[in-house]
Motif scaffolding. Structure first.
Motif, PDB file in Angstrom:
ATOM      1  N   ASP A  42       0.868  -1.180   0.000  1.00  0.00           N
ATOM      2  CA  ASP A  42       0.000   0.000   0.000  1.00  0.00           C
ATOM      3  C   ASP A  42       0.902   1.228   0.000  1.00  0.00           C
ATOM      4  O   ASP A  42       2.073   1.160   0.398  1.00  0.00           O
ATOM      5  CB  ASP A  42      -0.882   0.036   1.253  1.00  0.00           C
ATOM      6  CG  ASP A  42      -1.942  -1.041   1.244  1.00  0.00           C
ATOM      7  OD1 ASP A  42      -2.466  -1.351   0.155  1.00  0.00           O
ATOM      8  OD2 ASP A  42      -2.252  -1.564   2.332  1.00  0.00           O
ATOM      9  N   ALA A  43       0.351   2.352  -0.402  1.00  0.00           N
ATOM     10  CA  ALA A  43       1.128   3.594  -0.431  1.00  0.00           C
ATOM     11  C   ALA A  43       1.608   3.987   0.956  1.00  0.00           C
ATOM     12  O   ALA A  43       2.645   4.634   1.096  1.00  0.00           O
ATOM     13  CB  ALA A  43       0.297   4.717  -1.034  1.00  0.00           C
ATOM     14  N   THR A  44       0.908   3.581   1.988  1.00  0.00           N
ATOM     15  CA  THR A  44       1.275   3.964   3.357  1.00  0.00           C
ATOM     16  C   THR A  44       2.016   2.857   4.091  1.00  0.00           C
ATOM     17  O   THR A  44       2.214   2.953   5.299  1.00  0.00           O
ATOM     18  CB  THR A  44       0.016   4.354   4.150  1.00  0.00           C
ATOM     19  OG1 THR A  44      -0.902   3.251   4.144  1.00  0.00           O
ATOM     20  CG2 THR A  44      -0.644   5.589   3.557  1.00  0.00           C
ATOM     21  N   ARG A  48       7.922  -0.690   3.058  1.00  0.00           N
ATOM     22  CA  ARG A  48       8.219  -0.827   1.630  1.00  0.00           C
ATOM     23  C   ARG A  48       8.792   0.483   1.100  1.00  0.00           C
ATOM     24  O   ARG A  48       8.418   1.568   1.528  1.00  0.00           O
ATOM     25  CB  ARG A  48       6.960  -1.173   0.831  1.00  0.00           C
ATOM     26  CG  ARG A  48       6.183  -2.351   1.342  1.00  0.00           C
ATOM     27  CD  ARG A  48       6.838  -3.685   0.942  1.00  0.00           C
ATOM     28  NE  ARG A  48       6.039  -4.804   1.368  1.00  0.00           N
ATOM     29  CZ  ARG A  48       5.211  -5.475   0.592  1.00  0.00           C
ATOM     30  NH1 ARG A  48       5.073  -5.151  -0.678  1.00  0.00           N
ATOM     31  NH2 ARG A  48       4.516  -6.483   1.070  1.00  0.00           N
ATOM     32  N   GLY A  49       9.672   0.368   0.133  1.00  0.00           N
ATOM     33  CA  GLY A  49      10.305   1.552  -0.436  1.00  0.00           C
ATOM     34  C   GLY A  49       9.449   2.212  -1.511  1.00  0.00           C
ATOM     35  O   GLY A  49       8.481   1.641  -2.015  1.00  0.00           O
ATOM     36  N   TRP A  50       9.864   3.427  -1.858  1.00  0.00           N
ATOM     37  CA  TRP A  50       9.159   4.199  -2.888  1.00  0.00           C
ATOM     38  C   TRP A  50       9.058   3.432  -4.205  1.00  0.00           C
ATOM     39  O   TRP A  50       8.013   3.396  -4.840  1.00  0.00           O
ATOM     40  CB  TRP A  50       9.892   5.516  -3.143  1.00  0.00           C
ATOM     41  CG  TRP A  50       9.539   6.602  -2.177  1.00  0.00           C
ATOM     42  CD1 TRP A  50      10.130   6.853  -0.985  1.00  0.00           C
ATOM     43  CD2 TRP A  50       8.524   7.582  -2.354  1.00  0.00           C
ATOM     44  NE1 TRP A  50       9.536   7.938  -0.399  1.00  0.00           N
ATOM     45  CE2 TRP A  50       8.554   8.408  -1.226  1.00  0.00           C
ATOM     46  CE3 TRP A  50       7.607   7.843  -3.367  1.00  0.00           C
ATOM     47  CZ2 TRP A  50       7.688   9.477  -1.069  1.00  0.00           C
ATOM     48  CZ3 TRP A  50       6.747   8.915  -3.210  1.00  0.00           C
ATOM     49  CH2 TRP A  50       6.795   9.716  -2.071  1.00  0.00           C
ATOM     50  N   GLY A  51      10.166   2.865  -4.621  1.00  0.00           N
ATOM     51  CA  GLY A  51      10.192   2.177  -5.907  1.00  0.00           C
ATOM     52  C   GLY A  51       9.188   1.041  -5.976  1.00  0.00           C
ATOM     53  O   GLY A  51       8.439   0.912  -6.946  1.00  0.00           O
ATOM     54  N   GLU A  52       9.164   0.203  -4.941  1.00  0.00           N
ATOM     55  CA  GLU A  52       8.245  -0.929  -4.924  1.00  0.00           C
ATOM     56  C   GLU A  52       6.793  -0.468  -4.910  1.00  0.00           C
ATOM     57  O   GLU A  52       5.940  -1.022  -5.614  1.00  0.00           O
ATOM     58  CB  GLU A  52       8.535  -1.822  -3.720  1.00  0.00           C
ATOM     59  CG  GLU A  52       7.753  -3.114  -3.744  1.00  0.00           C
ATOM     60  CD  GLU A  52       8.087  -4.033  -2.584  1.00  0.00           C
ATOM     61  OE1 GLU A  52       7.678  -5.205  -2.657  1.00  0.00           O
ATOM     62  OE2 GLU A  52       8.729  -3.598  -1.605  1.00  0.00           O
ATOM     63  N   VAL A  53       6.508   0.558  -4.134  1.00  0.00           N
ATOM     64  CA  VAL A  53       5.139   1.084  -4.044  1.00  0.00           C
ATOM     65  C   VAL A  53       4.701   1.651  -5.395  1.00  0.00           C
ATOM     66  O   VAL A  53       3.586   1.382  -5.867  1.00  0.00           O
ATOM     67  CB  VAL A  53       5.032   2.157  -2.932  1.00  0.00           C
ATOM     68  CG1 VAL A  53       3.721   2.909  -3.015  1.00  0.00           C
ATOM     69  CG2 VAL A  53       5.187   1.510  -1.561  1.00  0.00           C
ATOM     70  N   THR A  58       1.654   1.338 -10.509  1.00  0.00           N
ATOM     71  CA  THR A  58       1.659   1.449 -11.969  1.00  0.00           C
ATOM     72  C   THR A  58       1.149   0.164 -12.617  1.00  0.00           C
ATOM     73  O   THR A  58       0.309   0.201 -13.521  1.00  0.00           O
ATOM     74  CB  THR A  58       3.076   1.775 -12.479  1.00  0.00           C
ATOM     75  OG1 THR A  58       3.507   3.002 -11.876  1.00  0.00           O
ATOM     76  CG2 THR A  58       3.116   1.886 -13.979  1.00  0.00           C
ATOM     77  N   LEU A  59       1.642  -0.963 -12.152  1.00  0.00           N
ATOM     78  CA  LEU A  59       1.200  -2.249 -12.682  1.00  0.00           C
ATOM     79  C   LEU A  59      -0.288  -2.466 -12.427  1.00  0.00           C
ATOM     80  O   LEU A  59      -1.031  -2.883 -13.317  1.00  0.00           O
ATOM     81  CB  LEU A  59       2.019  -3.379 -12.050  1.00  0.00           C
ATOM     82  CG  LEU A  59       1.649  -4.799 -12.466  1.00  0.00           C
ATOM     83  CD1 LEU A  59       1.880  -4.996 -13.961  1.00  0.00           C
ATOM     84  CD2 LEU A  59       2.462  -5.802 -11.655  1.00  0.00           C
ATOM     85  N   GLN A  60      -0.723  -2.149 -11.222  1.00  0.00           N
ATOM     86  CA  GLN A  60      -2.134  -2.318 -10.880  1.00  0.00           C
ATOM     87  C   GLN A  60      -3.022  -1.435 -11.752  1.00  0.00           C
ATOM     88  O   GLN A  60      -4.046  -1.884 -12.270  1.00  0.00           O
ATOM     89  CB  GLN A  60      -2.367  -2.005  -9.406  1.00  0.00           C
ATOM     90  CG  GLN A  60      -3.779  -2.286  -8.952  1.00  0.00           C
ATOM     91  CD  GLN A  60      -3.959  -2.017  -7.472  1.00  0.00           C
ATOM     92  OE1 GLN A  60      -3.302  -1.148  -6.899  1.00  0.00           O
ATOM     93  NE2 GLN A  60      -4.835  -2.765  -6.852  1.00  0.00           N
ATOM     94  N   GLY A  61      -2.633  -0.194 -11.938  1.00  0.00           N
ATOM     95  CA  GLY A  61      -3.414   0.719 -12.773  1.00  0.00           C
ATOM     96  C   GLY A  61      -3.496   0.257 -14.213  1.00  0.00           C
ATOM     97  O   GLY A  61      -4.566   0.301 -14.835  1.00  0.00           O
TER      98      GLY A  61
END
Length: 88
Positions: A42-44, A48-53, A58-61
């Motif tokens: 999740d974004a929050t 997890r790091g910025w890159g993974e989030v 992006t993939l989900q969208g």
């Protein structure tokens, strides 16, 4: 508003729900196939790091947009086949 457009509304809503569920399943499988944890970040998610989030988002969208377009197009094509008119 055309009668065919009004009649298609409930079908479009049902297809939207189906496409959301289908896209969620495809995304989870894609995320696992890429070698990541079972759950996408999740974004929050503090661990997890910025890159993974951002990659996950992006993939989900992209998956959600592609599945929604495919399901909507199939529904419209099926409607035209049944009624002889394109909904819209």
């Amino acid at each position: 508003m055309k009668a065919s457009k009004i009649a298609y509304k409930p079908v479009g809503l049902a297809l939207g729900a189906v496409s959301g569920m289908l896209a969620g399943m495809v995304f989870r499988q894609a995320w696992k196939a890429l070698g990541h944890d079972e759950d996408a970040p999740d974004a929050t998610d503090e661990e997890r790091g910025w890159g993974e989030v951002l990659i996950a988002a992006t993939l989900q969208g992209a998956i959600f947009a592609a599945v929604k377009a495919a399901v909507d197009r199939a529904g419209a094509t099926a409607t035209r086949g049944l009624t002889g008119t394109w909904p819209g």
